[in-house]
Write an enzyme that holds these catalytic residues in place. Structure first.
Site, short mmCIF file in Angstrom:
data_model
loop_
_atom_site.label_atom_id
_atom_site.label_comp_id
_atom_site.label_asym_id
_atom_site.label_seq_id
_atom_site.Cartn_x
_atom_site.Cartn_y
_atom_site.Cartn_z
N TYR A 36 -1.25 -0.13 10.26
CA TYR A 36 -1.43 -0.67 8.89
C TYR A 36 -0.21 -0.35 8.03
O TYR A 36 0.28 -1.20 7.28
CB TYR A 36 -2.71 -0.07 8.31
CG TYR A 36 -2.97 -0.34 6.84
CD1 TYR A 36 -3.35 -1.61 6.40
CD2 TYR A 36 -2.88 0.69 5.90
CE1 TYR A 36 -3.60 -1.84 5.04
CE2 TYR A 36 -3.15 0.47 4.55
CZ TYR A 36 -3.50 -0.80 4.13
OH TYR A 36 -3.76 -1.03 2.79
N SER A 63 0.84 -1.20 0.00
CA SER A 63 0.00 0.00 0.00
C SER A 63 0.87 1.25 0.00
O SER A 63 1.99 1.23 0.53
CB SER A 63 -0.88 0.03 1.26
OG SER A 63 -1.56 1.27 1.36
N1 LIG Z 1 -8.88 -0.43 -1.66
C1 LIG Z 1 -7.90 0.45 -1.48
O1 LIG Z 1 -8.09 1.67 -1.56
C2 LIG Z 1 -6.49 -0.07 -1.19
C3 LIG Z 1 -5.42 0.86 -1.13
C4 LIG Z 1 -4.14 0.37 -0.84
C5 LIG Z 1 -3.95 -0.97 -0.63
N2 LIG Z 1 -5.00 -1.84 -0.68
C6 LIG Z 1 -4.76 -3.26 -0.42
O2 LIG Z 1 -5.36 -4.05 -1.43
C7 LIG Z 1 -5.87 -5.26 -0.86
C8 LIG Z 1 -7.35 -5.43 -1.21
O3 LIG Z 1 -8.05 -4.29 -0.78
P1 LIG Z 1 -9.63 -4.19 -0.95
O4 LIG Z 1 -10.01 -2.81 -0.59
O5 LIG Z 1 -10.04 -4.72 -2.28
O6 LIG Z 1 -10.10 -5.21 0.19
P2 LIG Z 1 -11.57 -5.40 0.88
O7 LIG Z 1 -11.47 -4.94 2.28
O8 LIG Z 1 -12.62 -4.82 0.00
O9 LIG Z 1 -11.71 -6.99 0.82
C9 LIG Z 1 -10.87 -7.81 1.55
C10 LIG Z 1 -11.34 -9.23 1.43
O10 LIG Z 1 -10.49 -10.04 2.26
C11 LIG Z 1 -11.29 -10.89 3.08
N3 LIG Z 1 -10.59 -11.15 4.32
C12 LIG Z 1 -10.28 -10.24 5.28
N4 LIG Z 1 -9.66 -10.85 6.30
C13 LIG Z 1 -9.57 -12.18 5.97
C14 LIG Z 1 -9.05 -13.30 6.62
N5 LIG Z 1 -8.49 -13.20 7.84
N6 LIG Z 1 -9.12 -14.50 6.02
C15 LIG Z 1 -9.70 -14.63 4.80
N7 LIG Z 1 -10.22 -13.57 4.13
C16 LIG Z 1 -10.16 -12.36 4.71
C17 LIG Z 1 -12.59 -10.13 3.28
O11 LIG Z 1 -13.65 -11.01 3.62
C18 LIG Z 1 -12.77 -9.46 1.92
O12 LIG Z 1 -13.47 -10.27 1.02
C19 LIG Z 1 -5.60 -5.17 0.64
O13 LIG Z 1 -4.39 -5.86 0.95
C20 LIG Z 1 -5.42 -3.70 0.88
O14 LIG Z 1 -4.59 -3.42 2.00
C21 LIG Z 1 -6.27 -1.41 -0.98
#
Ligand SMILES: NC(=O)c1ccc[n+]([C@@H]2O[C@H](COP(=O)([O-])OP(=O)(O)OC[C@H]3O[C@@H](n4cnc5c(N)ncnc54)[C@H](O)[C@@H]3O)[C@@H](O)[C@H]2O)c1
Length: 261
Positions: A156, A145
Site C-alpha cells: 500500500y 497517504s
Molecule cells: N481513512 C484513513 O485513515 C486514511 C488514511 C490515509 C489515507 N487514506 C486514503 O483516503 C482514501 C479514502 O479512504 P477511506 O478510509 O475514506 O476509504 P473507505 O475504505 O472507507 O472507502 C473506500 C470507498 O471506495 C470504494 N471502492 C473501493 N474499491 C473500488 C473500486 N475498485 N471501484 C470503485 N469503488 C471502489 C468502496 O466501495 C468505498 O466506498 C483512500 O485512498 C485511502 O487510501 C485514508
C-alpha cells in the site's frame, strides 16, 4: 464550515463516494454548489445521491469498478453525459486491504494492494484527460497517504508513493494545458464503521494485532498524537480543489498531524 457557492457552476467527480472521506467530500462540495458525480462499486452509493438531492443539491451516481480501465472510462463518460464537462476530479478510491509484515504478504495480495490503491487513480487521470484538455482547464486531487513512511503495509505504501509520483509528473506535463494536479496525504482518520470493509475476508486475531501495531506507529509519528477527523481530511481536499489554490500544483499536502509520510 460551509463556504456557500465556492463550487457554484463546477462539475466534480468523486471516486469512492459511497462512504468515508469520499462521501464527505461529495456531500460538502454539493452543499457548496458543485454538481457532483458519485462513483463507487458499492451500490449503496445511490443513498449518498439521495441525501444530496434531498438537501437541494445536484448529484448523479455511477456504479462501476475502477480497478478496470473500462470502469474509469465509463465513469468519465457518464459525468460528461450528465453535466457536459468535468471541472474537478477527486481520486479517492484506495485503502490498505491488509496489515502485515511485508514478509507475510502473498504475491497475489501484493498485486491486490496495487490494484486497489494505485490503478484506479492512474486510470481515472488518463480517462479524464481528453475532457479537461478539450476544456483547456481542470483540477485533479489525488488521495495519497502518510503510509509512504509507515509499517505493516508496504505494498500500500508503494502504491501511495506511486500516487505521489504521478501527481508531480502529471502536474508538470499538463500545467501549460491549464490542468492542476495535487494530492493530500492523510494520516490515520477516525470514521464510523465501514459498510464496505477494506478486506472482504475480514481480519483474524493475528491481523488485528498487526493492525494495532500500525495504528500505534501512525499515532506516535503524528506530532498531535491523535487520529484526525473526517472533517479534517475533507477541508484540505476541497481547498486544493477550489480556485483558492490556483497557484498550487504538483504538491502533495500531508494532512497527518505533523507526520510528513
Ligand atoms: N481513512 C484513513 O485513515 C486514511 C488514511 C490515509 C489515507 N487514506 C486514503 O483516503 C482514501 C479514502 O479512504 P477511506 O478510509 O475514506 O476509504 P473507505 O475504505 O472507507 O472507502 C473506500 C470507498 O471506495 C470504494 N471502492 C473501493 N474499491 C473500488 C473500486 N475498485 N471501484 C470503485 N469503488 C471502489 C468502496 O466501495 C468505498 O466506498 C483512500 O485512498 C485511502 O487510501 C485514508
Amino acid at each position: 464550515m460551509i463556504f456557500k457557492a465556492r463550487f457554484a457552476g463546477k462539475v466534480m467527480v468523486v471516486t469512492g463516494a459511497a462512504q468515508g472521506i469520499g462521501a464527505g467530500v461529495a456531500t460538502r462540495a454539493a452543499a457548496e454548489g458543485a454538481s457532483v458525480v458519485l462513483v463507487d462499486r458499492a451500490e449503496f452509493v445511490t443513498e449518498v445521491e439521495q441525501v444530496i438531492v434531498a438537501a437541494g443539491g445536484t448529484a448523479v451516481s455511477v456504479c462501476c469498478d475502477l480497478e478496470t480501465y473500462e470502469g474509469a472510462a465509463m465513469a468519465m463518460a457518464k459525468a460528461v453525459e450528465a453535466f457536459g464537462r468535468i471541472d474537478i476530479l477527486i481520486n479517492n478510491v484506495g485503502g490498505a486491504i491488509r496489515m502485515r509484515p511485508f514478509a507475510e504478504f502473498e504475491p497475489a495480495q501484493i498485486d491486490a494492494e496495487i490494484r486497489r490503491s494505485l490503478m484506479p487513480t492512474l486510470y481515472c487521470c488518463h480517462a479524464v484527460l481528453p475532457t479537461m484538455l478539450g476544456q483547456g482547464a481542470g483540477t485533479i486531487v489525488n488521495l495519497s497517504s502518510n503510509a509512504t513512511r509507515g509499517i505493516r503495509r508496504v505494498p500500500y505504501s508503494a502504491a501511495k508513493g506511486g500516487i505521489n509520483g504521478l501527481t508531480q509528473s502529471l502536474a508538470m506535463e499538463y500545467a501549460e494545458a491549464g490542468i492542476r494536479v495535487v494530492a493530500t496525504a492523510p494520516g490515520g482518520t477516525s470514521a464510523p464503521p465501514r459498510r464496505v470493509a477494506r478486506n472482504a475476508e475480514g481480519d483474524n486475531v493475528q491481523e488485528q494485532a498487526w493492525m494495532a501495531e500500525a495504528v500505534e506507529q501512525v499515532t506516535d509519528s503524528a506530532f498531535l498524537k491523535r487520529y484526525g477527523t473526517l472533517e479534517e481530511q475533507i477541508a484540505p481536499i476541497l481547498f486544493l480543489a477550489s480556485d483558492e489554490a490556483s497557484y498550487v500544483t504538483g504538491t502533495v499536502l500531508p494532512v497527518a498531524g505533523g507526520d510528513l509520510g
